[in-house]
Design a protein around this motif. Structure first.
Motif, PDB file in Angstrom:
ATOM      1  N   LEU A  53       0.804  -1.212   0.000  1.00 23.22           N
ATOM      2  CA  LEU A  53       0.000   0.000   0.000  1.00 23.22           C
ATOM      3  C   LEU A  53       0.841   1.269   0.000  1.00 23.22           C
ATOM      4  CD1 LEU A  53      -2.830  -0.999   2.524  1.00 23.22           C
ATOM      5  CD2 LEU A  53      -2.846  -1.128   0.018  1.00 23.22           C
ATOM      6  N   GLY A  54       2.144   1.113   0.172  1.00 22.25           N
ATOM      7  CA  GLY A  54       3.013   2.276   0.174  1.00 22.25           C
ATOM      8  C   GLY A  54       2.849   3.164   1.385  1.00 22.25           C
ATOM      9  N   LEU A  55       2.414   2.580   2.500  1.00 18.79           N
ATOM     10  CA  LEU A  55       2.189   3.372   3.710  1.00 18.79           C
ATOM     11  C   LEU A  55       3.484   3.904   4.307  1.00 18.79           C
ATOM     12  CD1 LEU A  55      -0.589   1.277   5.506  1.00 18.79           C
ATOM     13  CD2 LEU A  55      -0.835   3.325   4.087  1.00 18.79           C
ATOM     14  N   SER A  56       4.602   3.286   3.941  1.00 13.22           N
ATOM     15  CA  SER A  56       5.873   3.764   4.475  1.00 13.22           C
ATOM     16  C   SER A  56       6.215   5.162   3.962  1.00 13.22           C
ATOM     17  CB  SER A  56       7.002   2.794   4.102  1.00 13.22           C
ATOM     18  OG  SER A  56       7.072   2.641   2.690  1.00 13.22           O
ATOM     19  N   ASN A  57       5.593   5.565   2.848  1.00 13.61           N
ATOM     20  CA  ASN A  57       5.837   6.897   2.285  1.00 13.61           C
ATOM     21  C   ASN A  57       4.786   7.912   2.714  1.00 13.61           C
ATOM     22  OD1 ASN A  57       8.061   5.900   0.778  1.00 13.61           O
ATOM     23  ND2 ASN A  57       6.663   5.147  -0.808  1.00 13.61           N
ATOM     24  N   TYR A  58       3.848   7.461   3.550  1.00 11.48           N
ATOM     25  CA  TYR A  58       2.761   8.357   3.976  1.00 11.48           C
ATOM     26  C   TYR A  58       3.237   9.229   5.123  1.00 11.48           C
ATOM     27  CZ  TYR A  58      -1.521   9.843   6.319  1.00 11.48           C
ATOM     28  OH  TYR A  58      -2.501  10.582   6.929  1.00 11.48           O
ATOM     29  N   THR A  59       2.973  10.526   5.018  1.00 10.46           N
ATOM     30  CA  THR A  59       3.343  11.476   6.075  1.00 10.46           C
ATOM     31  C   THR A  59       2.077  11.982   6.739  1.00 10.46           C
ATOM     32  OG1 THR A  59       5.294  12.179   4.837  1.00 10.46           O
ATOM     33  CG2 THR A  59       4.539  13.617   6.613  1.00 10.46           C
ATOM     34  N   PRO A  60       1.828  11.604   8.010  1.00  7.64           N
ATOM     35  CA  PRO A  60       0.596  12.028   8.678  1.00  7.64           C
ATOM     36  C   PRO A  60       0.631  13.507   9.029  1.00  7.64           C
ATOM     37  CG  PRO A  60       1.997  10.828  10.191  1.00  7.64           C
ATOM     38  CD  PRO A  60       2.643  10.721   8.851  1.00  7.64           C
ATOM     39  N   ASN A  61      -0.545  14.043   9.290  1.00  6.34           N
ATOM     40  CA  ASN A  61      -0.666  15.440   9.691  1.00  6.34           C
ATOM     41  C   ASN A  61      -0.035  15.666  11.054  1.00  6.34           C
ATOM     42  OD1 ASN A  61      -1.860  17.954  10.747  1.00  6.34           O
ATOM     43  ND2 ASN A  61      -3.072  17.884   8.861  1.00  6.34           N
ATOM     44  N   ASP A  62       0.600  16.817  11.229  1.00  4.63           N
ATOM     45  CA  ASP A  62       1.255  17.116  12.509  1.00  4.63           C
ATOM     46  C   ASP A  62       0.273  17.200  13.664  1.00  4.63           C
ATOM     47  OD1 ASP A  62       3.646  17.189  11.210  1.00  4.63           O
ATOM     48  OD2 ASP A  62       3.719  19.380  11.022  1.00  4.63           O
ATOM     49  N   SER A  63      -0.992  17.453  13.377  1.00  9.91           N
ATOM     50  CA  SER A  63      -1.987  17.609  14.437  1.00  9.91           C
ATOM     51  C   SER A  63      -2.467  16.273  14.987  1.00  9.91           C
ATOM     52  CB  SER A  63      -3.190  18.404  13.913  1.00  9.91           C
ATOM     53  OG  SER A  63      -3.815  17.705  12.842  1.00  9.91           O
ATOM     54  N   LEU A  64      -2.105  15.170  14.337  1.00  6.28           N
ATOM     55  CA  LEU A  64      -2.507  13.844  14.812  1.00  6.28           C
ATOM     56  C   LEU A  64      -1.596  13.439  15.954  1.00  6.28           C
ATOM     57  CD1 LEU A  64      -3.205  12.075  11.395  1.00  6.28           C
ATOM     58  CD2 LEU A  64      -4.836  13.182  12.942  1.00  6.28           C
ATOM     59  N   PHE A  65      -2.136  13.415  17.155  1.00  2.00           N
ATOM     60  CA  PHE A  65      -1.330  13.245  18.356  1.00  2.00           C
ATOM     61  C   PHE A  65      -0.690  11.874  18.451  1.00  2.00           C
ATOM     62  CE2 PHE A  65      -0.886  12.177  22.891  1.00  2.00           C
ATOM     63  CZ  PHE A  65      -0.075  13.220  23.285  1.00  2.00           C
ATOM     64  N   LEU A  66      -1.420  10.826  18.057  1.00  3.75           N
ATOM     65  CA  LEU A  66      -0.953   9.465  18.278  1.00  3.75           C
ATOM     66  C   LEU A  66      -0.106   8.921  17.131  1.00  3.75           C
ATOM     67  CD1 LEU A  66      -4.067   7.759  19.914  1.00  3.75           C
ATOM     68  CD2 LEU A  66      -1.964   8.498  21.028  1.00  3.75           C
ATOM     69  N   LEU A  67      -0.192   9.514  15.954  1.00  6.54           N
ATOM     70  CA  LEU A  67       0.550   8.989  14.815  1.00  6.54           C
ATOM     71  C   LEU A  67       1.944   9.608  14.762  1.00  6.54           C
ATOM     72  CD1 LEU A  67      -2.125   8.884  11.986  1.00  6.54           C
ATOM     73  CD2 LEU A  67      -1.294   7.016  13.429  1.00  6.54           C
ATOM     74  N   PRO A  68       2.983   8.770  14.753  1.00 10.95           N
ATOM     75  CA  PRO A  68       4.354   9.302  14.750  1.00 10.95           C
ATOM     76  C   PRO A  68       4.724   9.918  13.411  1.00 10.95           C
ATOM     77  CG  PRO A  68       4.375   6.904  14.573  1.00 10.95           C
ATOM     78  CD  PRO A  68       2.951   7.304  14.789  1.00 10.95           C
ATOM     79  N   ASN A  69       5.054  11.185  13.428  1.00  7.86           N
ATOM     80  CA  ASN A  69       5.475  11.883  12.226  1.00  7.86           C
ATOM     81  C   ASN A  69       6.951  12.227  12.310  1.00  7.86           C
ATOM     82  OD1 ASN A  69       5.619  13.353   9.894  1.00  7.86           O
ATOM     83  ND2 ASN A  69       4.625  15.175  10.723  1.00  7.86           N
ATOM     84  N   LYS A  70       7.351  12.877  13.387  1.00  5.30           N
ATOM     85  CA  LYS A  70       8.740  13.229  13.609  1.00  5.30           C
ATOM     86  C   LYS A  70       9.289  12.373  14.747  1.00  5.30           C
ATOM     87  CE  LYS A  70       7.831  17.956  12.047  1.00  5.30           C
ATOM     88  NZ  LYS A  70       7.879  19.397  12.401  1.00  5.30           N
ATOM     89  N   GLU A  71      10.554  12.605  15.068  1.00  4.59           N
ATOM     90  CA  GLU A  71      11.214  11.777  16.085  1.00  4.59           C
ATOM     91  C   GLU A  71      10.525  11.902  17.435  1.00  4.59           C
ATOM     92  OE1 GLU A  71      15.611  11.320  18.203  1.00  4.59           O
ATOM     93  OE2 GLU A  71      15.355  12.582  16.429  1.00  4.59           O
ATOM     94  N   GLU A  72      10.198  13.118  17.834  1.00  3.88           N
ATOM     95  CA  GLU A  72       9.537  13.319  19.117  1.00  3.88           C
ATOM     96  C   GLU A  72       8.175  12.635  19.147  1.00  3.88           C
ATOM     97  OE1 GLU A  72       8.797  14.600  22.996  1.00  3.88           O
ATOM     98  OE2 GLU A  72      10.652  14.510  21.824  1.00  3.88           O
ATOM     99  N   ALA A  73       7.443  12.717  18.032  1.00 10.13           N
ATOM    100  CA  ALA A  73       6.134  12.066  17.960  1.00 10.13           C
ATOM    101  C   ALA A  73       6.268  10.555  18.027  1.00 10.13           C
ATOM    102  CB  ALA A  73       5.429  12.468  16.668  1.00 10.13           C
ATOM    103  N   ALA A  74       7.324  10.010  17.416  1.00 16.05           N
ATOM    104  CA  ALA A  74       7.546   8.564  17.458  1.00 16.05           C
ATOM    105  C   ALA A  74       7.847   8.106  18.887  1.00 16.05           C
ATOM    106  CB  ALA A  74       8.696   8.183  16.531  1.00 16.05           C
ATOM    107  N   VAL A  75       8.649   8.884  19.604  1.00 14.45           N
ATOM    108  CA  VAL A  75       8.961   8.551  20.994  1.00 14.45           C
ATOM    109  C   VAL A  75       7.712   8.643  21.856  1.00 14.45           C
ATOM    110  CG1 VAL A  75      10.296   9.240  23.020  1.00 14.45           C
ATOM    111  CG2 VAL A  75      11.357   9.296  20.769  1.00 14.45           C
TER     112      VAL A  75
END
Length: 263
Positions: free
Chosen positions: A214-236
């Motif tokens: 599905l190519g989800l590895s290339n998907y970049t979630p919205n920064d406002s999504l609290f639970l979805l890791p986008n950046k390093e801090e969000a992943a942690v």
């Protein structure tokens, strides 16, 4: 109110007293054996290290190693009366609520593993270092609390969620075998480790099969999504919240297994 839904400090302390009477000598021998194993391995390691004393880095590495190995072995055989039918019946008919039995196992297993194992490791590490200094020319600097204060922990200080990940991932190492001991009656530790391996392998396989086509590895979630890791801090942050949830679910599962067996 039913005894199974109440908590009494008197009954809880009686459980602790009963455990001390029946298992006090075993705990003492186990602590001596644990310290002996640590002492021997440290001595052999220093002999293979050109007779140089170990420092704080080795201390922390071996602390994690010994803590994980012996902690898993100890917590993996929680709820020891569940290993046989007769002892299970005797344990379940004790005048104590399910909550008291659960909390007692939690304190006497995970609590002791988290506090006593590091303490006796620290004590043995320092005693072995001083002994090695007496019989060799090595200079040993004892490990004190001030030693940790001098370490560079700026990456941890800069993040609120990173210490949470460290704490709850360490706790999960003990919670998983603890819960497995409540679920499995025979060979609980082996069955728990096997189950965890199967679950992790299956989960990893599903994630790979779903993300790649599905190519989800290339998907970049919205920064406002609290639970979805986008950046390093969000992943942690996502990892921290996930670990907290897993620990709570595992402990609650262990409690429900006690309630189920009483029924």
């Amino acid at each position: 109110m039913s005894i199974n839904n109440t908590f009494s400090w008197n009954r809880f302390l009686l459980l602790c007293r009963q455990y001390q009477i029946h298992n006090g000598k075993f705990l003492m021998y186990a602590i001596v054996g644990y310290c002996g194993v640590v002492f021997i391995i440290l001595s052999l390691g220093q002999l293979g290290n050109d007779a140089e004393a170990f420092g704080i880095n080795v201390f922390l590495q071996l602390l994690l190693t010994f803590g994980a190995i012996f902690g898993v072995l100890y917590t993996g055989y929680s709820f020891s009366p569940f290993r046989a039918k007769e002892s299970t019946i005797s344990y379940l008919t004790m005048p104590a609520s399910a909550l008291e039995k659960f909390l007692f196992e939690l304190v006497s297993r995970i609590g002791l593993a988290l506090f006593l194992l590091p303490f006796f490791y620290w004590l043995t590490f320092n005693l072995q270092g001083l002994f090695f200094e007496l019989v060799s020319e090595a200079d040993f600097d004892p490990i004190w609390f001030s030693t940790f204060a001098e370490m560079d922990i700026s990456p941890i200080d800069e993040s609120f969620w990173l210490p949470v990940v460290i704490i709850f991932s360490s706790l999960l190492v003990f919670v998983l075998p603890f819960t497995g001991a409540a679920i499995f009656s025979k060979q609980p530790l082996i069955k728990t480790l096997f189950s965890v391996a199967i679950i992790m392998t299956s989960f990893g396989s599903v994630i790979y099969v779903v993300m790649e086509p599905l190519g989800l590895s290339n998907y970049t979630p919205n920064d406002s999504l609290f639970l979805l890791p986008n950046k390093e801090e969000a992943a942690v942050r996502f990892a921290a919240l996930t670990l907290i949830l897993i620990n709570v679910v595992m402990l609650f599962t262990a409690y429900l297994k006690i309630k189920e067996k009483e029924v």
